[in-house]
Design a protein around this motif. Structure first.
Motif, mmCIF file in Angstrom:
data_model
loop_
_atom_site.group_PDB
_atom_site.id
_atom_site.type_symbol
_atom_site.label_atom_id
_atom_site.label_comp_id
_atom_site.label_asym_id
_atom_site.label_seq_id
_atom_site.Cartn_x
_atom_site.Cartn_y
_atom_site.Cartn_z
ATOM 1 N N ASP A 1 -19.191 12.153 -18.186
ATOM 2 C CA ASP A 1 -19.467 12.900 -19.424
ATOM 3 C C ASP A 1 -19.506 14.408 -19.196
ATOM 4 O OD1 ASP A 1 -19.548 10.760 -21.203
ATOM 5 O OD2 ASP A 1 -21.684 10.402 -20.890
ATOM 6 N N ASP A 2 -18.771 14.875 -18.213
ATOM 7 C CA ASP A 2 -18.728 16.312 -17.892
ATOM 8 C C ASP A 2 -20.110 16.895 -17.612
ATOM 9 O OD1 ASP A 2 -15.950 16.672 -18.012
ATOM 10 O OD2 ASP A 2 -15.987 16.868 -20.189
ATOM 11 N N ARG A 3 -21.047 16.042 -17.222
ATOM 12 C CA ARG A 3 -22.407 16.495 -16.942
ATOM 13 C C ARG A 3 -22.812 16.322 -15.489
ATOM 14 N NH1 ARG A 3 -25.931 13.184 -21.144
ATOM 15 N NH2 ARG A 3 -24.829 11.554 -19.966
ATOM 16 N N GLU A 4 -22.124 15.435 -14.800
ATOM 17 C CA GLU A 4 -22.509 15.097 -13.435
ATOM 18 C C GLU A 4 -21.288 14.590 -12.695
ATOM 19 O OE1 GLU A 4 -25.687 12.053 -11.200
ATOM 20 O OE2 GLU A 4 -25.852 12.510 -13.350
ATOM 21 N N ALA A 5 -21.212 14.907 -11.419
ATOM 22 C CA ALA A 5 -20.123 14.413 -10.585
ATOM 23 C C ALA A 5 -20.711 13.694 -9.378
ATOM 24 C CB ALA A 5 -19.218 15.541 -10.124
ATOM 25 N N TRP B 1 -23.489 4.762 -14.868
ATOM 26 C CA TRP B 1 -22.278 4.119 -15.374
ATOM 27 C C TRP B 1 -22.515 3.520 -16.755
ATOM 28 C CZ3 TRP B 1 -17.351 3.669 -13.173
ATOM 29 C CH2 TRP B 1 -17.209 4.271 -11.924
ATOM 30 N N ASP B 2 -23.686 2.956 -16.964
ATOM 31 C CA ASP B 2 -23.980 2.328 -18.248
ATOM 32 C C ASP B 2 -24.057 3.344 -19.381
ATOM 33 O OD1 ASP B 2 -24.052 -0.226 -17.194
ATOM 34 O OD2 ASP B 2 -26.213 -0.200 -16.842
ATOM 35 N N MET B 3 -24.611 4.516 -19.119
ATOM 36 C CA MET B 3 -24.821 5.491 -20.185
ATOM 37 C C MET B 3 -23.610 6.389 -20.443
ATOM 38 S SD MET B 3 -27.227 8.493 -18.500
ATOM 39 C CE MET B 3 -28.503 7.342 -18.017
ATOM 40 N N THR B 4 -22.675 6.430 -19.503
ATOM 41 C CA THR B 4 -21.538 7.341 -19.625
ATOM 42 C C THR B 4 -20.512 6.805 -20.617
ATOM 43 O OG1 THR B 4 -21.842 8.136 -17.357
ATOM 44 C CG2 THR B 4 -19.671 8.480 -18.354
ATOM 45 N N ARG B 5 -19.954 7.708 -21.392
ATOM 46 C CA ARG B 5 -18.898 7.343 -22.331
ATOM 47 C C ARG B 5 -17.529 7.829 -21.870
ATOM 48 N NH1 ARG B 5 -21.375 3.499 -24.267
ATOM 49 N NH2 ARG B 5 -19.830 3.344 -25.948
ATOM 50 N N THR B 6 -17.487 8.971 -21.222
ATOM 51 C CA THR B 6 -16.217 9.558 -20.791
ATOM 52 C C THR B 6 -16.211 9.695 -19.271
ATOM 53 O OG1 THR B 6 -16.021 10.809 -22.850
ATOM 54 C CG2 THR B 6 -14.650 11.516 -21.003
ATOM 55 N N PHE B 7 -15.306 8.970 -18.630
ATOM 56 C CA PHE B 7 -15.195 8.969 -17.177
ATOM 57 C C PHE B 7 -13.915 9.686 -16.755
ATOM 58 C CE2 PHE B 7 -17.548 5.259 -18.432
ATOM 59 C CZ PHE B 7 -18.519 5.053 -17.459
ATOM 60 N N LYS B 8 -14.033 10.491 -15.719
ATOM 61 C CA LYS B 8 -12.863 11.079 -15.084
ATOM 62 C C LYS B 8 -12.951 10.766 -13.598
ATOM 63 C CE LYS B 8 -12.735 14.972 -18.346
ATOM 64 N NZ LYS B 8 -12.896 16.438 -18.500
ATOM 65 N N GLY B 9 -11.918 10.134 -13.069
ATOM 66 C CA GLY B 9 -11.955 9.734 -11.674
ATOM 67 C C GLY B 9 -10.713 10.153 -10.923
ATOM 68 N N GLN C 1 -17.200 -4.002 -14.256
ATOM 69 C CA GLN C 1 -15.875 -3.805 -14.837
ATOM 70 C C GLN C 1 -15.817 -4.116 -16.334
ATOM 71 O OE1 GLN C 1 -12.684 -5.595 -12.652
ATOM 72 N NE2 GLN C 1 -13.034 -4.340 -10.829
ATOM 73 N N ARG C 2 -16.876 -4.715 -16.868
ATOM 74 C CA ARG C 2 -16.897 -4.979 -18.305
ATOM 75 C C ARG C 2 -16.750 -3.693 -19.114
ATOM 76 N NH1 ARG C 2 -21.704 -2.882 -19.529
ATOM 77 N NH2 ARG C 2 -23.334 -2.988 -17.936
ATOM 78 N N ILE C 3 -17.190 -2.569 -18.557
ATOM 79 C CA ILE C 3 -17.162 -1.329 -19.331
ATOM 80 C C ILE C 3 -15.728 -0.873 -19.624
ATOM 81 C CG2 ILE C 3 -19.398 -0.573 -18.457
ATOM 82 C CD1 ILE C 3 -18.033 1.281 -16.548
ATOM 83 N N LEU C 4 -14.762 -1.383 -18.845
ATOM 84 C CA LEU C 4 -13.368 -1.039 -19.140
ATOM 85 C C LEU C 4 -12.941 -1.556 -20.514
ATOM 86 C CD1 LEU C 4 -11.418 -1.726 -15.821
ATOM 87 C CD2 LEU C 4 -11.839 0.493 -16.883
#
Length: 302
Positions: free
Chosen positions: A250-254, A129-137, A181-184
């Motif tokens: 980041d389209d790398r892992e789900a 979660w810390d390293m990801t820039r683009t999240f899809k949920g 939730q700070r990452i929001l």
């Protein structure tokens, strides 16, 4: 293609229902083995081989082929490579081997990760979660974690703790989840989140908490980092129906949520299926001001 998604994780049932309490890690593991066996069976049939012919080519007893295809045994990496080559599909071997390794890891996690409580699971996923820039949920029946208020998160965690009969570290995990939730609010990150409208109606907590949680969705949908979509219950689902909750990083892992833990998907073939599934689900959703009436209607029913 989408049948493969459900075949791989088709044992997942709706969270927070009485049926989930009876589901065990062993049954989940068996279902995953069956899914792998179905893919191997598909290779054999595509090559026009009978089980007896494949066994003879590989130097095995015919019963071994049957056990693998029916999920009674998890094949070794060498078995999978031999099978794929015999079926003229050697290029598929690496992905299938990785899938088998992931199944084995999944089983170990279900048995061990939560023996001391839920913090270990949180600690394991937090770096991603810390390293990801683009999240899809995508969520079928729960408001996703980053959008939850404290009371809603507490109700979810308490339900999990009681249902799985694991040590109670809910208060500690609740503080850690709130910190996540700070990452929001961090620049450079983006969240595209799609909810089924039904998720707005499941009574996860008391009336006051549910009212606050639904109201919170208006706030987060206005954040510059968040694109929140809701799939109406009236949407045409002939192309893409509700599936298991998942996140793509980041389209790398789900990561796919299950009753007892989560599953990491890094293999290209499976990951592309979730990426495509998300695109179809997103197309069925309404966003921004078009989604507000759905939230408002759910609020009236609390």
């Amino acid at each position: 293609m989408f049948l493969a998604i459900r075949a791989y994780l088709g044992w997942r049932q709706t969270w927070m229902t009485s049926d989930t309490a009876s589901m065990s890690s062993s049954s989940d593991f068996e279902a995953a083995r069956i899914a792998l066996g179905q893919q191997l069976r598909g290779l054999r049939r595509n090559e026009g081989l009978t089980a007896r012919q494949l066994a003879a080519t590989c130097g095995w007893h015919e019963s071994k082929v049957s056990r693998i295809e029916n999920g009674k045994a998890l094949p070794s990496p060498a078995d999978i490579r031999t099978w794929a080559v015999a079926c003229g599909a050697g290029s598929r071997a690496d992905d299938l081997i990785a899938m088998a390794a992931n199944i084995q890891l999944m089983y170990q996690e279900w048995r061990h990760l939560e023996r001391d409580g839920m913090r270990r699971v949180h600690d394991q996923v937090q770096p991603l979660w810390d390293m990801t820039r683009t999240f899809k949920g995508y969520a079928q029946c729960l408001v996703p974690g980053p959008l939850q208020i404290e009371g809603y998160t507490a109700a979810v965690l308490r339900g999990v703790q009681r249902r799985r009969a694991i040590p109670d570290d809910v208060d500690e995990v609740l503080r850690m989840r709130a910190e996540r939730q700070r990452i929001l609010r961090e620049k450079g990150r983006s969240f595209t989140i799609v909810l089924e409208e039904a998720a707005l109606y499941y009574r996860i907590a008391d009336r006051q908490v549910m009212t606050s949680q639904l109201s919170r969705l208006f706030v987060v949908s206005a954040m510059p980092t968040v694109l929140l979509g809701i799939i109406p219950r009236s949407a045409d689902r002939s192309v893409m129906w509700p599936v298991e909750d998942f996140w793509i990083f980041d389209d790398r892992e789900a990561q796919i949520e299950t009753v007892s833990a989560f599953i990491d998907i890094k293999q290209r073939a499976q990951l592309s299926q979730y990426q495509e599934a998300f695109d179809h689900l997103k197309q069925q959703a309404v966003f921004g001001s078009d989604a507000y009436p759905l939230i408002a209607e759910a609020l009236q029913c609390v």
